[in-house]
Design a protein around this motif. Structure first.
Motif, PDB file in Angstrom:
ATOM      1  N   LEU A   1       0.867  -1.175   0.000  1.00  0.00           N
ATOM      2  CA  LEU A   1       0.000   0.000   0.000  1.00  0.00           C
ATOM      3  C   LEU A   1       0.903   1.224   0.000  1.00  0.00           C
ATOM      4  CD1 LEU A   1      -2.898   0.997   0.066  1.00  0.00           C
ATOM      5  CD2 LEU A   1      -2.866   0.817   2.557  1.00  0.00           C
ATOM      6  N   SER A   2       0.969   1.904  -1.142  1.00  0.00           N
ATOM      7  CA  SER A   2       1.957   2.967  -1.358  1.00  0.00           C
ATOM      8  C   SER A   2       1.306   4.335  -1.408  1.00  0.00           C
ATOM      9  CB  SER A   2       2.708   2.730  -2.678  1.00  0.00           C
ATOM     10  OG  SER A   2       3.318   1.457  -2.706  1.00  0.00           O
TER      11      SER A   2
ATOM     12  N   ALA B   1       8.565   7.945  -7.753  1.00  0.00           N
ATOM     13  CA  ALA B   1       7.924   6.940  -8.593  1.00  0.00           C
ATOM     14  C   ALA B   1       8.949   6.011  -9.241  1.00  0.00           C
ATOM     15  CB  ALA B   1       7.080   7.610  -9.667  1.00  0.00           C
ATOM     16  N   THR B   2      10.199   6.466  -9.392  1.00  0.00           N
ATOM     17  CA  THR B   2      11.202   5.668 -10.108  1.00  0.00           C
ATOM     18  C   THR B   2      11.556   4.373  -9.380  1.00  0.00           C
ATOM     19  OG1 THR B   2      13.062   6.840  -9.070  1.00  0.00           O
ATOM     20  CG2 THR B   2      12.174   7.745 -11.128  1.00  0.00           C
ATOM     21  N   ASN B   3      11.402   4.352  -8.049  1.00  0.00           N
ATOM     22  CA  ASN B   3      11.678   3.108  -7.314  1.00  0.00           C
ATOM     23  C   ASN B   3      10.403   2.455  -6.790  1.00  0.00           C
ATOM     24  OD1 ASN B   3      10.899   4.565  -5.063  1.00  0.00           O
ATOM     25  ND2 ASN B   3      12.943   4.672  -4.146  1.00  0.00           N
ATOM     26  N   GLY B   4       9.274   2.813  -7.437  1.00  0.00           N
ATOM     27  CA  GLY B   4       8.000   2.208  -7.046  1.00  0.00           C
ATOM     28  C   GLY B   4       7.482   2.696  -5.718  1.00  0.00           C
ATOM     29  N   TYR B   5       7.854   3.947  -5.314  1.00  0.00           N
ATOM     30  CA  TYR B   5       7.424   4.541  -4.040  1.00  0.00           C
ATOM     31  C   TYR B   5       7.853   3.673  -2.851  1.00  0.00           C
ATOM     32  CZ  TYR B   5       4.504   7.125  -7.330  1.00  0.00           C
ATOM     33  OH  TYR B   5       4.069   7.889  -8.379  1.00  0.00           O
ATOM     34  N   ARG B   6       9.019   3.041  -2.996  1.00  0.00           N
ATOM     35  CA  ARG B   6       9.499   2.087  -1.993  1.00  0.00           C
ATOM     36  C   ARG B   6       9.566   2.677  -0.594  1.00  0.00           C
ATOM     37  NH1 ARG B   6      15.129   0.610  -3.661  1.00  0.00           N
ATOM     38  NH2 ARG B   6      15.502   2.712  -2.812  1.00  0.00           N
ATOM     39  N   ASP B   7       9.994   3.930  -0.472  1.00  0.00           N
ATOM     40  CA  ASP B   7      10.179   4.541   0.847  1.00  0.00           C
ATOM     41  C   ASP B   7       8.874   4.990   1.490  1.00  0.00           C
ATOM     42  OD1 ASP B   7      12.913   4.174   0.573  1.00  0.00           O
ATOM     43  OD2 ASP B   7      13.204   6.146  -0.358  1.00  0.00           O
ATOM     44  N   ASP B   8       7.782   4.906   0.764  1.00  0.00           N
ATOM     45  CA  ASP B   8       6.478   5.337   1.275  1.00  0.00           C
ATOM     46  C   ASP B   8       5.438   4.236   1.088  1.00  0.00           C
ATOM     47  OD1 ASP B   8       6.940   8.340   1.917  1.00  0.00           O
ATOM     48  OD2 ASP B   8       7.807   8.072  -0.073  1.00  0.00           O
ATOM     49  N   THR B   9       5.858   3.007   1.390  1.00  0.00           N
ATOM     50  CA  THR B   9       5.010   1.832   1.168  1.00  0.00           C
ATOM     51  C   THR B   9       4.872   1.017   2.443  1.00  0.00           C
ATOM     52  OG1 THR B   9       5.536   1.676  -1.188  1.00  0.00           O
ATOM     53  CG2 THR B   9       4.786  -0.338  -0.106  1.00  0.00           C
ATOM     54  N   ALA B  10       3.642   0.683   2.786  1.00  0.00           N
ATOM     55  CA  ALA B  10       3.361  -0.251   3.878  1.00  0.00           C
ATOM     56  C   ALA B  10       3.187  -1.637   3.288  1.00  0.00           C
ATOM     57  CB  ALA B  10       2.100   0.162   4.627  1.00  0.00           C
TER      58      ALA B  10
ATOM     59  N   GLN C   1      11.786   3.647  18.504  1.00  0.00           N
ATOM     60  CA  GLN C   1      12.283   4.191  17.254  1.00  0.00           C
ATOM     61  C   GLN C   1      11.185   4.137  16.188  1.00  0.00           C
ATOM     62  OE1 GLN C   1      15.441   5.638  16.967  1.00  0.00           O
ATOM     63  NE2 GLN C   1      15.231   5.345  19.179  1.00  0.00           N
ATOM     64  N   PRO C   2      11.081   5.180  15.352  1.00  0.00           N
ATOM     65  CA  PRO C   2      10.020   5.195  14.341  1.00  0.00           C
ATOM     66  C   PRO C   2      10.417   4.442  13.073  1.00  0.00           C
ATOM     67  CG  PRO C   2      11.220   7.269  14.279  1.00  0.00           C
ATOM     68  CD  PRO C   2      11.837   6.448  15.393  1.00  0.00           C
ATOM     69  N   THR C   3       9.438   3.802  12.466  1.00  0.00           N
ATOM     70  CA  THR C   3       9.582   3.204  11.146  1.00  0.00           C
ATOM     71  C   THR C   3       8.515   3.816  10.257  1.00  0.00           C
ATOM     72  OG1 THR C   3      10.434   1.102  11.996  1.00  0.00           O
ATOM     73  CG2 THR C   3       9.448   1.063   9.814  1.00  0.00           C
ATOM     74  N   PHE C   4       8.919   4.383   9.114  1.00  0.00           N
ATOM     75  CA  PHE C   4       7.985   5.112   8.258  1.00  0.00           C
ATOM     76  C   PHE C   4       7.139   4.188   7.402  1.00  0.00           C
ATOM     77  CE2 PHE C   4      11.342   8.330   8.832  1.00  0.00           C
ATOM     78  CZ  PHE C   4      10.571   9.385   9.291  1.00  0.00           C
ATOM     79  N   TYR C   5       5.875   4.555   7.283  1.00  0.00           N
ATOM     80  CA  TYR C   5       5.041   4.035   6.221  1.00  0.00           C
ATOM     81  C   TYR C   5       4.954   5.078   5.100  1.00  0.00           C
ATOM     82  CZ  TYR C   5       3.476   0.076   9.039  1.00  0.00           C
ATOM     83  OH  TYR C   5       3.425  -1.077   9.779  1.00  0.00           O
ATOM     84  N   LEU C   6       4.879   6.332   5.474  1.00  0.00           N
ATOM     85  CA  LEU C   6       4.940   7.400   4.483  1.00  0.00           C
ATOM     86  C   LEU C   6       5.433   8.671   5.162  1.00  0.00           C
ATOM     87  CD1 LEU C   6       2.411   9.804   4.413  1.00  0.00           C
ATOM     88  CD2 LEU C   6       1.113   7.682   4.278  1.00  0.00           C
ATOM     89  N   ASN C   7       6.109   9.517   4.376  1.00  0.00           N
ATOM     90  CA  ASN C   7       6.613  10.792   4.876  1.00  0.00           C
ATOM     91  C   ASN C   7       6.688  11.747   3.697  1.00  0.00           C
ATOM     92  OD1 ASN C   7       7.836  12.903   6.151  1.00  0.00           O
ATOM     93  ND2 ASN C   7       9.790  11.872   6.521  1.00  0.00           N
TER      94      ASN C   7
END
Length: 525
Positions: free
Chosen positions: A160-161, A194-203, A181-187
């Motif tokens: 879920l991105s 979009a080039t990496n498939g929104y990897r850093d903002d994906t649950a 410690q925090p772990t991001f789902y989105l920031n």
């Protein structure tokens, strides 16, 4: 290789912190049946049934939290050599544990989910009821359905991105781990790639599960969050697209004044989830929506809401301060005010609709033992007589244990059988032995508990005249709110075991006897 994908670093730290009994090493050179379990509790049950014909190793070490433990390469090695595997499942274990088990277990080796299989042996299950005692909405993410039509199984992933946020400030959804410690789902602070498939903002969630998180907003106003969903049936197949939706938040402003949504439904309390429905596409329906569960009952009162006609309210009473911990600088400078919907449950806590802690009712543990017995007989028919004898003797001990727990709790006057603890793991104990679960408290280290939180807990303890509250030894570091309020009311803080053993309690029978005696000693007088 499948093994190389697993993360090792955090696990080695967790093992070092636990410091309990060494883990058994499984081997193809040992003539005994090689058994791997997910938790120490299941390890103990399997040892009692298997006796000297088996060697048993658990993936989760004693003292660690099965909800959040990440398997190590050593754990995966044990899986590879296993002749049989036992998990609890019903989404008790961290998904990485289940994926390590399913991906690395040799073909044809029995892989038994005890909580589900034990139902055939008369185990009783109860729904997992959420705590909806928050002043604001409890907002999470959920996956509904199995995705069987797409070929999905319990090891599949739903992605879920977040692809965009439109609003006056920064929006973040994050999970606070067990040690704060925090772990991001989105920031939204660093944009969406979009080039990496929104990897850093994906649950990432397994099928038929949901999880909790904090939602933070740096400025008041209207925020619109666009989410996109995919189903990854296996790591090697192309993800299946499931659609996209936009979700609207009214942060510190009147939710009825959101432009273009004057007649919208406003979500302001209870429990709701941004939901991916794996089976909706098959029905010709939208796969992304809001699932509202106003009373947290998970039974008949859930309703599907169209995000285009729904506003999620983040009221001004949700104001919080950014903590001093440097890990939370993404929210702003320490002391800065933000709006935040709290996570409510500390640590990784992905679960389904059924409470997975079946063993807190000893009768359910007996059902586990019967299923373990029959599975071992199937793997090792030559040992059938020994497995039956061991199981019969152990079940007799468990039946005596069930009576012992019941008799000890019966010594507590009914008006004093109120359990307030650190973790929602005791519903089965309450239902089986007539203990009222009056609340569980899991403090959120990312923000100081509100005055309303403390007032509610204080009033509960005072009004019920609760003589003691209970914490799990492995969660002591998370229990500051509970212990501080108890101290202020001169209420005793006692111990109770939920998911794991430690150096003092090393068997299931010891654990349940300890719990019964602790409840009796702390509540009866």
């Amino acid at each position: 290789m499948r093994i190389a994908r697993l993360l090792v670093g955090p696990v080695l730290l967790a093992v070092g912190l636990v410091g309990c009994a060494p883990v058994e090493v499984l081997s193809d050179r040992d003539g005994r049946v090689q058994v791997v379990t997910t938790t120490g509790i299941l390890r103990d049950l399997a040892r009692n049934v298997g006796g000297d014909r088996v060697v048993v190793s658990s993936l989760v070490p004693d003292g660690a939290d099965p909800h959040s433990y990440e398997p190590s390469l050593r754990d995966v090695r044990n899986v590879v050599y296993a002749d049989v595997a036992f998990s609890n499942y019903m989404l008790l274990e961290e998904h990485a544990i289940i994926k390590a088990l399913d991906a690395n277990l040799p073909e044809g080796v029995p892989n038994v989910a005890l909580a589900e299989g034990a139902v055939k042996y008369a185990a009783e299950i109860i729904p997992l009821v959420e705590d909806v005692a928050l002043d604001t909405i409890w907002l999470g993410m959920r996956v509904r359905g199995t995705g069987a039509d797409h070929g999905a199984n319990r090891s599949s992933d739903v992605l879920l991105s977040a692809t965009a946020v439109d609003g006056p400030g920064v929006m973040a959804a994050y999970l606070t781990e067990s040690f704060g410690q925090p772990t991001f789902y989105l920031n939204s602070a660093d944009g969406f790639d979009a080039t990496n498939g929104y990897r850093d903002d994906t649950a990432t969630l397994p099928p038929d599960a949901h999880t909790h998180m904090s939602w933070a907003f740096s400025e008041p106003g209207v925020y619109r969050l666009t989410m996109r969903a995919h189903l990854a049936v296996t790591p090697d197949t192309r993800p299946v697209p499931l659609g996209e939706q936009t979700f609207t938040f009214a942060v510190g402003v009147d939710p009825h004044d959101v432009p273009g949504m004057t007649d919208a439904v406003v979500l302001r309390g209870g429990h709701a989830d941004l939901t991916v429905d794996l089976d909706a596409v098959t029905r010709g329906e939208s796969a992304l929506y809001l699932l509202d569960d106003p009373h947290g009952s998970a039974e008949g009162e859930q309703q599907v809401l169209d995000p285009a006609r729904t506003v999620i309210e983040v009221p001004n009473k949700a104001l919080a301060q950014v903590p001093a911990n440097r890990a939370f600088r993404f929210l702003g400078r320490p002391g800065t005010q933000i709006h935040q919907l709290p996570q409510a449950v500390l640590g990784k806590h992905v679960h389904g609709e059924i409470d997975p802690h079946l063993w807190q009712n000893v009768r359910n543990a007996i059902s586990y033992v019967e299923l373990i017995r029959d599975t071992l007989i199937g793997v090792d028919p030559a040992g059938a007589a020994q497995y039956r004898d061991n199981a019969t003797a152990y079940i007799a001990e468990l039946e005596a244990l069930d009576t012992y727990v019941r008799d000890n709790i019966a010594q507590i006057p009914p008006n004093r059988r109120h359990l307030i603890t650190t973790h929602d793991a005791f519903g089965y104990l309450g239902a089986a032995y007539d203990v009222q679960i009056s609340g569980f408290v899991t403090p959120h280290p990312a923000a100081e508990p509100s005055l309303a939180d403390r007032r509610r807990l204080t009033e509960t303890i005072r009004n019920l005249r609760v003589p003691a509250v209970f914490l799990e030894p492995n969660l002591r570091a998370r229990s500051s709110t509970l212990t501080e309020v108890a101290r202020s009311l001169d209420v005793q803080v006692c111990e109770i075991y939920g998911d794991t053993f430690d150096g003092r309690v090393t068997t299931y029978i010891q654990m349940m006897r300890f719990n019964a005696e602790s409840l009796r000693d702390c509540l009866a007088t």
